[in-house]
Write an enzyme that holds these catalytic residues in place. Structure first.
Site, short mmCIF file in Angstrom:
data_model
loop_
_atom_site.label_atom_id
_atom_site.label_comp_id
_atom_site.label_asym_id
_atom_site.label_seq_id
_atom_site.Cartn_x
_atom_site.Cartn_y
_atom_site.Cartn_z
N GLU A 4 -2.86 7.63 -4.41
CA GLU A 4 -2.85 6.32 -3.75
C GLU A 4 -2.63 5.23 -4.78
OE1 GLU A 4 -5.71 4.77 -0.42
OE2 GLU A 4 -6.53 4.12 -2.34
N TYR A 7 0.86 -1.19 0.00
CA TYR A 7 0.00 0.00 0.00
C TYR A 7 0.89 1.24 0.00
CZ TYR A 7 -3.12 3.74 1.35
OH TYR A 7 -3.81 4.91 1.35
#
Length: 392
Positions: free
Chosen positions: A197, A109
């Protein structure tokens, strides 16, 4: 402003982030053709909506043939996909992204956000990607690594390498990660982004890094100087109330309550919503009418608030500086007459030309209710709701 996954990947690829090959499709036939262009083998079909959690909601599927791609595309296009982020209303699927499948060995992530406490860009990363950041923070908070970027120096190479080591990357992955991280930072900085992201940033079976999913959101107030970003806006993915307000130059955020708010100034708007909650009600929206509002702008604000069918009462709260209370009062009267209002309207005015404004409201002959203080206005709005929605 949010954009689609395929748009975010295109932007990040221009800055140097490795992404899989893919093609956009607006029909089952285009989806099958896209799969053929990618070699006709294993491909991933992804619904393009402004929301995370698409996979868990059935919006992402690995397909192994053109026929399977065509069939799955037919089931998705035109469907409303409901995820844990969209709310019960869901988002309409009007486009698909057909992407080559990737052999995944590890998922990371990676996110860039504005940390308001330090007033700087923060990197949030985890060696356990594939999950939403909220789930990661709840289930495995120890896996989250945070790093603040000094705006004077920018993201320097040793910081990127340090983060790579902390995520357990090795060998050639270190250099690839540094390149990816610095590319994301430049995209964030140069395009006035609010969030970048990549989830997941995958380590492939061959040991390379590739961004399998990407999200970007941008500062709406900076879009005037980023026309290439503004052109990516998809009004069909936005709350229709917010889309209408945006087109009329109003700062509006739709909420779940039933008390419509028309206020000048973001701080006063927040205080008003807090006071409504304190009085036992629930605001239907955040709306900052801005400075120098003309009567016509006030009418536009009323029309915008009334696009929400849940609104049962309207609270106007103005502290006039650049604005003038008499302008606002004339706008309220004009709106009541033009729109054909039947809802209760509470007006609280303070500041420049307040006496003139209150006189206009008092002598209008309309069933407008006045309040001297914010607390009084909030209590009056809560009592005036025809079908109350309780504060959450």
């Amino acid at each position: 402003m949010d954009i689609h996954e395929h748009q975010a990947k295109s932007i990040l690829a221009e800055f140097g982030v490795p992404v899989p090959k893919g093609h956009l499709a607006f029909s089952p036939e285009q989806a099958a053709h896209a799969a053929r262009m990618l070699g006709g083998g294993r491909v991933v079909v992804k619904a393009q909506i402004h929301s995370g959690g698409r996979g868990a909601a059935g919006g992402v599927k690995l397909c192994t043939s053109e026929a399977e791609v065509r069939s799955y595309a037919a089931t998705l296009l035109g469907k409303t996909l409901v995820t844990k982020q969209t709310g019960a209303g869901g988002k309409l699927i009007e486009r698909l992204w057909i992407e080559e499948a990737t052999d995944i060995a590890q998922e990371i992530y990676l996110g860039f956000v504005l940390d308001r406490k330090s007033e700087r860009i923060m990197i949030v990363a985890s060696g356990h990607g594939g999950m939403e950041i909220e789930d990661l923070a709840e289930k495995d908070p120890g896996s989250l690594v945070r790093m603040i970027i000094d705006p004077a120096a920018g993201l320097v190479e040793f910081q990127a390498r340090d983060l790579a080591f902390r995520l357990g990357l090795k060998g050639k992955q270190i250099g690839q990660f540094v390149t990816t991280l610095r590319a994301c930072y430049r995209a964030y900085r140069d395009l006035d982004a609010m969030m970048v992201e990549i989830n997941p940033l995958a380590v492939t079976g061959a040991g390379d890094l590739v961004a399998l999913d990407a999200k970007m959101s941008f500062d709406t107030n900076a879009l005037y100087r980023r026309p290439q970003v503004a052109a990516l806006r998809d009004p069909g993915q936005e709350d229709p109330r917010e889309s209408s307000a945006h087109d009329n130059g109003l700062a509006y955020v739709g909420l779940e309550g039933d008390i419509g708010c028309i206020i000048n100034g973001a701080g006063l708007a927040m205080a008003t919503m807090d006071m409504i909650h304190l009085a036992g009600g629930a605001p239907a929206n955040f709306l900052d009418i801005g400075g120098g509002a003309s009567p016509e702008r006030v009418v536009t604000a009323f029309r915008t608030v009334l696009t929400d069918p849940n609104v049962g009462v309207i609270l106007v709260n103005i502290f006039a500086g650049i604005n003038r209370c008499d302008w606002i009062a004339r706008g309220v009267v004009q709106a009541y007459q033009e729109v054909g209002l039947t809802l209760p309207v509470i007006v609280r005015l303070s500041g420049t030309n307040v006496e003139e404004g209150r006189e206009i409201i008092r002598t209008s002959g309309l069933p407008l209710m006045s309040a001297d203080t914010l607390a009084e206005a909030a209590k009056l709005a809560v009592r005036s709701r025809p079908s109350p929605i309780a504060a959450q």
